[in-house]
Design a protein around this motif. Sequence first.
Motif, mmCIF file in Angstrom:
data_model
loop_
_atom_site.group_PDB
_atom_site.id
_atom_site.type_symbol
_atom_site.label_atom_id
_atom_site.label_comp_id
_atom_site.label_asym_id
_atom_site.label_seq_id
_atom_site.Cartn_x
_atom_site.Cartn_y
_atom_site.Cartn_z
ATOM 1 N N UNK A 208 0.827 -1.206 0.000
ATOM 2 C CA UNK A 208 0.000 0.000 0.000
ATOM 3 C C UNK A 208 0.862 1.257 0.000
ATOM 4 N N UNK A 209 1.923 1.237 0.792
ATOM 5 C CA UNK A 209 2.842 2.379 0.842
ATOM 6 C C UNK A 209 3.520 2.592 -0.507
ATOM 7 N N UNK A 210 3.961 1.488 -1.120
ATOM 8 C CA UNK A 210 4.599 1.582 -2.434
ATOM 9 C C UNK A 210 3.620 2.070 -3.491
ATOM 10 N N UNK A 217 4.011 9.780 -7.734
ATOM 11 C CA UNK A 217 4.955 10.047 -8.830
ATOM 12 C C UNK A 217 4.211 10.228 -10.154
ATOM 13 N N UNK A 218 3.228 9.362 -10.411
ATOM 14 C CA UNK A 218 2.456 9.472 -11.641
ATOM 15 C C UNK A 218 1.653 10.765 -11.672
ATOM 16 N N UNK A 219 1.135 11.191 -10.504
ATOM 17 C CA UNK A 219 0.392 12.451 -10.445
ATOM 18 C C UNK A 219 1.304 13.639 -10.767
ATOM 19 N N UNK A 220 2.523 13.615 -10.240
ATOM 20 C CA UNK A 220 3.478 14.687 -10.537
ATOM 21 C C UNK A 220 3.832 14.690 -12.021
ATOM 22 N N UNK A 221 4.082 13.485 -12.578
ATOM 23 C CA UNK A 221 4.407 13.394 -14.006
ATOM 24 C C UNK A 221 3.254 13.910 -14.861
#
Length: 342
Positions: A208-210, A217-221
Amino acid sequence: VKNHAPWNFNVAHNTLGQMLQTLFIAIAVLVAQPLRCYKHPNGKSSMTSFPEVLCWETSNHTWIVICGVIIGITFVLPFIAGSILAVIRAPTVKDPAGHYQRWRFLLYRFRPDVWWWGIIFLIRQLFLAFSTCVPADSPHWQVCYVSILTAVYLIFVCCKWPWKNGILNMMDVASMLLLNGIISSSTAFVETLPSESDVNSFVFFHLTLLGSFLFFVLAIAGSILFWMNKTGIRGEYGSEMRPRMREEVAQAWLNFVQISANIDASLMSGIFLTFNEFDLDHIVRAMGSFQSLDNAFGKKLAARLNTVSHSSHSIDNITLKVREAASESTATNVGVPHIVLI
């Protein structure tokens, strides 16, 4: 008999506060002590510090719990509440000099725009004090708890850079990294999880943490791609300041420059002597942004300003006007300061 000056209340208050802040985590550990219990095969549990005391079943443990609650009510909670109130009142207090002297141990070490960091520091200490209770007989979860806590604190330190001195900021970051490394290395001495259900819970938590990290990361990208589509490949990524806000900042800067021009040179030097290293570095960077508009001031930051324009004025027109202003300053013997940019 030699007469001594009476104690100053503000100085004594600050000295006492510094001592209590130093002992805060040690005293908070006493509050958490009754909660440090490990289980026996028969289902009962004992205190880690006193194995002969059964948790929640004997009068001895009840008295220890009562002592912990008393310490929490009489010291831990009042100290945190008083510190939070002092930090909240700091910008608007009627007697800033006295308030600052009384609560110097909370405010002095941090930059003016991050004056509240002393509260974050206290909360971090409080959470670390309770790390051995999460739960006491499961070191794997304790390692996760401390690692996540130090990682979150480390992220905020890197974002805010709260200490006045750069070396102190780097020491804070290094200490958190070192603590995280020690905690991670200690897992080599930890026994395996006792049951399959514990293993499944532990694996599920880490997955869940990963997954949360990958989503972040995908949201930032995705936001970067959206911003590039909006502003172009050479656009500036980040939160966009509205033109009206930029005009307000420009007017505030102009007012500040006009006021500064009327300040005596010796007084201005004294003001700059009171600034901390971090703020001085940012003042130099701000001056460098203006200097880069004219080749006579330096060329190192010119490319940075030419990548994006936030107004209807072109960079060439702005540069021309800056050169005219510099010529007028030279003609009137005002002079334009030159900062050597690194």
